[in-house]
Scaffold this motif. Structure first.
Motif, PDB file in Angstrom:
ATOM      1  N   ALA A  68       0.798  -1.293   0.020  1.00  0.00           N
ATOM      2  CA  ALA A  68      -0.154  -0.121   0.082  1.00  0.00           C
ATOM      3  C   ALA A  68       0.893   1.135   0.098  1.00  0.00           C
ATOM      4  O   ALA A  68       0.652   2.187  -0.721  1.00  0.00           O
ATOM      5  CB  ALA A  68      -0.896   0.015   1.235  1.00  0.00           C
ATOM      6  N   LEU A  69       1.997   1.309   0.924  1.00  0.00           N
ATOM      7  CA  LEU A  69       2.865   2.262   0.558  1.00  0.00           C
ATOM      8  C   LEU A  69       3.589   2.694  -0.691  1.00  0.00           C
ATOM      9  O   LEU A  69       3.457   3.610  -1.245  1.00  0.00           O
ATOM     10  CB  LEU A  69       4.085   2.003   1.922  1.00  0.00           C
ATOM     11  CG  LEU A  69       3.594   2.437   3.223  1.00  0.00           C
ATOM     12  CD1 LEU A  69       4.884   2.039   4.476  1.00  0.00           C
ATOM     13  CD2 LEU A  69       3.453   4.024   3.250  1.00  0.00           C
ATOM     14  N   ASP A  70       3.974   1.359  -1.418  1.00  0.00           N
ATOM     15  CA  ASP A  70       4.596   1.646  -2.580  1.00  0.00           C
ATOM     16  C   ASP A  70       3.603   2.112  -3.561  1.00  0.00           C
ATOM     17  O   ASP A  70       4.027   2.842  -4.548  1.00  0.00           O
ATOM     18  CB  ASP A  70       5.123   0.169  -3.060  1.00  0.00           C
ATOM     19  CG  ASP A  70       6.108  -0.307  -2.329  1.00  0.00           C
ATOM     20  OD1 ASP A  70       6.389  -1.372  -2.261  1.00  0.00           O
ATOM     21  OD2 ASP A  70       6.915   0.489  -1.622  1.00  0.00           O
ATOM     22  N   ALA A  71       2.208   1.811  -3.512  1.00  0.00           N
ATOM     23  CA  ALA A  71       1.364   2.453  -4.329  1.00  0.00           C
ATOM     24  C   ALA A  71       0.856   3.689  -4.315  1.00  0.00           C
ATOM     25  O   ALA A  71       0.404   4.553  -5.296  1.00  0.00           O
ATOM     26  CB  ALA A  71      -0.138   1.576  -4.199  1.00  0.00           C
ATOM     27  N   LEU A  72       1.109   4.358  -3.287  1.00  0.00           N
ATOM     28  CA  LEU A  72       1.104   5.983  -3.043  1.00  0.00           C
ATOM     29  C   LEU A  72       2.185   6.794  -4.033  1.00  0.00           C
ATOM     30  O   LEU A  72       3.226   6.137  -3.992  1.00  0.00           O
ATOM     31  CB  LEU A  72       1.252   6.394  -1.458  1.00  0.00           C
ATOM     32  CG  LEU A  72       0.175   5.751  -0.426  1.00  0.00           C
ATOM     33  CD1 LEU A  72       0.483   6.340   0.924  1.00  0.00           C
ATOM     34  CD2 LEU A  72      -1.268   6.358  -0.863  1.00  0.00           C
ATOM     35  N   PRO A  73       1.610   7.865  -4.701  1.00  0.00           N
ATOM     36  CA  PRO A  73       2.726   8.514  -5.009  1.00  0.00           C
ATOM     37  C   PRO A  73       3.579   9.283  -4.128  1.00  0.00           C
ATOM     38  O   PRO A  73       3.589   9.185  -2.936  1.00  0.00           O
ATOM     39  CB  PRO A  73       1.700   9.702  -5.587  1.00  0.00           C
ATOM     40  CG  PRO A  73       0.489   9.294  -5.622  1.00  0.00           C
ATOM     41  CD  PRO A  73       0.387   8.172  -4.461  1.00  0.00           C
ATOM     42  N   GLY A  74       4.908   9.212  -4.481  1.00  0.00           N
ATOM     43  CA  GLY A  74       5.944   9.857  -3.829  1.00  0.00           C
ATOM     44  C   GLY A  74       5.595  11.232  -3.248  1.00  0.00           C
ATOM     45  O   GLY A  74       4.887  11.872  -3.675  1.00  0.00           O
TER      46      GLY A  74
END
Length: 336
Positions: A68-74
């Motif tokens: 889920a963290l990886d899926a968020l935009p930077g």
């Protein structure tokens, strides 16, 4: 030339002026903060000794949180003031080149890494396709196929990989990717019956035999085996994929599901997952501790090490009775 330079400088300043002032907002700040807190809490629980039976569930929750963290935009970076003056020569270079490089990257910055890679691959497809069809070279077909595969243009990927295989029927990447596209119904010639499905699976399996140490070979083999209901073989392939690429996260959910189903039908796997997997690896191939598949200890020696410990390995006196017998059977099976 001076007029063109001034116009270029004015255009550059007009493009960048909105970035000179104001604060950076992060619409995902609350969600990112909550996920970070959850990640830290789960990692802390995993790092503490305790109820090992909960470890698989904690690992699954930690994997979902990381995805889920990886899926968020930077998170947006703090903006810095522009230089008060830009040289005329630099303005010309930036405006001329920026039309083809800077602006697309600026637009891609709002996407997550996977989406950005897919968009960039899609932008290269026309040129790669034209080059491959002109040269009819295997490397060019593979480059076209890889870009199409990443961009999700599966019809193009299937056509490119099929053309590459006509030049070299033993090209592993083309074999496994074409096979998995056909099995998953994504290619332009998706399988329509059991015979075609078996032929598509044969492509994936052949690729794994040709390149057994390639992580993607094992990953796609695991998916293909799972499609055919071969849970144990699929789990073995996916665990080998994880051993070849410890950072790979693509199959976490499927691995967790297969581990759970395997543990229910195999008491030894259940005991091993709860007590041994965190150090010796999910498939016994080693991690913090050594590989158990390379052990040549007798059954009595294995039992002594489990119950009394050895070196840096702690003792597990609570593993006894039927659980101990099931674990010893599994370890001996690996040795054999």
């Amino acid at each position: 030339m001076v007029i063109v330079a001034l116009l270029g400088l004015a255009a550059l300043l007009a493009i960048l002026a909105p970035l000179r002032t104001g604060t950076v907002s992060d619409p995902d700040a609350d969600q990112r903060s909550a996920l970070e807190s959850e990640r830290q809490r789960l990692m802390a629980e995993l790092g503490r000794p305790g109820d090992e039976a909960r470890r698989p569930e904690l690992e699954r929750r930690a994997a979902r949180t990381l995805r889920a963290l990886d899926a968020l935009p930077g998170a947006p970076r703090p903006l810095k003031p522009l230089w008060p003056l830009l040289g005329v020569a630099l303005a010309l270079v930036l405006v001329g080149v920026g039309a083809f490089t800077f602006v697309p990257r600026w637009q891609l910055a709002a996407l997550n890494p996977a989406e950005g890679t897919a968009v960039q691959s899609a932008l290269t497809l026309p040129g790669l396709q034209a080059r491959a069809q002109r040269t009819r070279d295997q490397a060019d077909y593979l480059a076209w196929g890889d870009a199409a595969f990443t961009a999700g243009q599966y019809d193009q990927a299937s056509a490119a990989y099929a053309s590459a295989l006509k030049l070299d029927p033993k090209q592993p990447r083309a074999l496994r990717r074409l096979g998995i596209l056909l099995l998953s119904g994504q290619g332009q010639a998706a399988v329509k019956n059991e015979q075609q499905a078996s032929q598509a699976f044969l492509l994936v399996r052949t690729a794994a035999q040709l390149a057994p140490d390639d992580p993607e070979s094992q990953l796609l083999l695991g998916y293909a085996l799972n499609n055919f209901g071969e849970s144990k073989l699929a789990l073995a392939a996916l665990e080998r994929y994880r051993s070849l690429d410890p950072t790979g996260r693509e199959a976490d959910d499927l691995i967790a599901t297969l581990r759970a189903s395997t543990a229910q039908s195999d008491p030894g796997s259940k005991v091993y997952a709860a007590n041994c997997a965190s150090c010796h690896g999910a498939a016994g191939r080693g991690g913090i501790g050594p590989s158990l598949r390379e052990s040549r200890l007798s059954r009595a020696a294995l039992q002594a090490v489990i119950q009394n410990g050895k070196g840096s390995m702690p003792a597990f006196p609570n593993i006894k009775g039927a659980d101990l017998e099931a674990l010893l059977n599994k370890l001996e099976g690996w040795e054999n």
